[in-house]
Structures are given as structure tokens and as C-alpha cells.
Design a protein around this motif. Structure first.
Motif, PDB file in Angstrom:
ATOM      1  N   ARG A 255       5.813  24.801   9.039  1.00 35.77           N
ATOM      2  CA  ARG A 255       5.123  23.695   9.704  1.00 35.77           C
ATOM      3  C   ARG A 255       6.116  22.714  10.321  1.00 35.77           C
ATOM      4  NH1 ARG A 255      -0.331  24.157  10.885  1.00 35.77           N
ATOM      5  NH2 ARG A 255       0.423  26.204  11.419  1.00 35.77           N
TER       6      ARG A 255
ATOM      7  N   GLU B   6      -1.520  18.164  15.778  1.00 37.22           N
ATOM      8  CA  GLU B   6      -0.742  18.286  17.012  1.00 37.22           C
ATOM      9  C   GLU B   6      -1.081  17.217  18.059  1.00 37.22           C
ATOM     10  OE1 GLU B   6      -0.646  22.439  15.200  1.00 37.22           O
ATOM     11  OE2 GLU B   6      -2.109  20.838  15.400  1.00 37.22           O
TER      12      GLU B   6
ATOM     13  N   ILE C 109       4.222  28.969  11.255  1.00 36.84           N
ATOM     14  CA  ILE C 109       4.858  28.603  12.520  1.00 36.84           C
ATOM     15  C   ILE C 109       3.900  28.751  13.701  1.00 36.84           C
ATOM     16  CG2 ILE C 109       6.697  29.215  14.152  1.00 36.84           C
ATOM     17  CD1 ILE C 109       8.362  30.063  11.663  1.00 36.84           C
ATOM     18  N   THR C 110       3.194  29.878  13.756  1.00 32.23           N
ATOM     19  CA  THR C 110       2.383  30.174  14.943  1.00 32.23           C
ATOM     20  C   THR C 110       0.915  29.804  14.796  1.00 32.23           C
ATOM     21  OG1 THR C 110       1.819  32.421  14.248  1.00 32.23           O
ATOM     22  CG2 THR C 110       3.885  32.124  15.481  1.00 32.23           C
TER      23      THR C 110
ATOM     24  N   VAL D 109       5.154  33.343   9.410  1.00 28.85           N
ATOM     25  CA  VAL D 109       4.590  33.530  10.753  1.00 28.85           C
ATOM     26  C   VAL D 109       3.320  32.703  10.905  1.00 28.85           C
ATOM     27  CG1 VAL D 109       3.452  35.232  12.242  1.00 28.85           C
ATOM     28  CG2 VAL D 109       5.639  35.774  11.173  1.00 28.85           C
ATOM     29  N   SER D 110       2.488  32.697   9.880  1.00 28.79           N
ATOM     30  CA  SER D 110       1.255  31.918   9.922  1.00 28.79           C
ATOM     31  C   SER D 110       1.549  30.422  10.020  1.00 28.79           C
ATOM     32  CB  SER D 110       0.409  32.217   8.684  1.00 28.79           C
ATOM     33  OG  SER D 110      -0.750  31.437   8.677  1.00 28.79           O
TER      34      SER D 110
ATOM     35  N   PHE E  83      -1.155  31.919  13.561  1.00 24.43           N
ATOM     36  CA  PHE E  83      -1.860  33.198  13.572  1.00 24.43           C
ATOM     37  C   PHE E  83      -1.207  34.133  12.571  1.00 24.43           C
ATOM     38  CE2 PHE E  83      -2.790  37.486  14.942  1.00 24.43           C
ATOM     39  CZ  PHE E  83      -4.163  37.415  15.055  1.00 24.43           C
TER      40      PHE E  83
ATOM     41  N   ARG F  41       7.121  24.108  13.641  1.00 23.45           N
ATOM     42  CA  ARG F  41       6.015  23.973  14.595  1.00 23.45           C
ATOM     43  C   ARG F  41       5.828  22.523  15.050  1.00 23.45           C
ATOM     44  NH1 ARG F  41       0.967  26.827  15.500  1.00 23.45           N
ATOM     45  NH2 ARG F  41      -0.622  25.393  16.214  1.00 23.45           N
TER      46      ARG F  41
END
Length: 151
Positions: free
Chosen positions: A132, A23, A101-102, A98-99, A104, A135
Motif C-alpha cells: 500500500r 486515493e 500494490i495493484t 500484487v493485490s 487486483f 501504491r
């Protein structure tokens, strides 16, 4: 072109070494105008999905590497008190998305976790890449949302 290849390379490294996140690279690259946020985000997502697929296969035992097995040993120990992985594909795919994208639960942990299930590698790679990509494209657009730099 170099920024795109660098984004993919940083994605691969960050897939295996969580202390080197992709990031900050994406934010710096787009803030300095080194590339299109969509292209950089997709390249980073491709690199990270490829790296996570290697970890997924190593957790499954399909890859024999002493270095990878040592790397995964700590993650396995941390999650050994958990219940067995679900065999139902939709909840598993949802949790992985969910993992991805976030972040968590951490994608490294879910990668090792789903490596011990019957999830097909193609399904894992596709969901990991899509999550990913969402994100990283969003992160790459962060400098544009902040507005122009003050003079």
C-alpha cells in the motif's frame, strides 16, 4: 500535521468501506499543497494496513464483532467456490503483494482469503503496508506528474 492524520484516518475508513477510497484524498491533498506526498502516502498506507489487519483477524476468528462478521459474510460467500488457500508461503506473499500494490485481486477479498490461511498476522501486516505504501506514494505524486495548473 492535520493532513497526515487525516490521511491515516481516511486509510482506516477505506480499509473497511471500499466505497470510500483513499486515493482521491491523496490526490486532492497533494494537489493543494497540504503535505509531502511521501508522508501522506505512508500515513494512508499505515492506516489502511491497520484496518486490513483488523479484517484479517476478524476473518481468522480472533476478533468477535457482530458488525465485522456481517461485513465479512458477503466477501466469504463470494469466494466460497474457490479452491482452498495455498499453504506455501512465497506464492501467498506474492499474491498479497500484487493485490496490495495493484488492487487486483481486490485487497478486501485477499484479506479475508488469507485470514483463513496459516499466514502470520505480522507477515500480513508488513506485506500489506509495503504494498500500500508503494501504491499510495505513487498516487500522491500524480499531481506533480501532471504539471502546474493552468492559469
Amino acid at each position: 500535521m492535520i493532513a497526515i492524520l487525516a490521511a491515516a484516518a481516511v486509510g482506516i475508513v477505506s480499509a473497511v468501506l471500499p466505497i470510500a477510497p483513499v486515493e482521491p484524498y491523496l490526490i486532492a491533498a497533494t494537489a493543494t499543497g497540504q503535505g509531502n506526498p511521501i508522508t501522506l502516502g505512508l500515513a494512508a498506507a499505515l492506516g489502511q494496513a491497520a484496518g486490513k489487519l483488523v479484517l484479517f483477524l476478524a476473518a481468522r476468528g480472533a476478533l468477535r464483532s457482530a458488525w465485522l462478521q456481517r461485513k465479512l459474510a458477503g466477501v466469504r460467500r463470494a469466494g466460497r467456490h474457490r479452491r482452498p488457500p495455498p499453504d506455501r508461503p512465497w506464492p501467498a506473499a506474492g499474491l498479497l503483494a500484487v493485490s496490495a500494490i495493484t488492487g487486483f485481486p481486490p485487497l478486501l477479498a485477499t484479506t479475508v482469503y488469507f485470514g483463513s490461511t496459516r499466514m502470520r498476522p505480522q507477515v500480513f501486516a508488513a506485506i500489506c503496508f509495503a504494498g500500500r505504501a508503494i501504491r499510495f506514494v505513487a498516487v500522491a505524486y500524480a499531481p506533480a506528474l501532471a504539471g502546474p495548473a493552468p492559469a
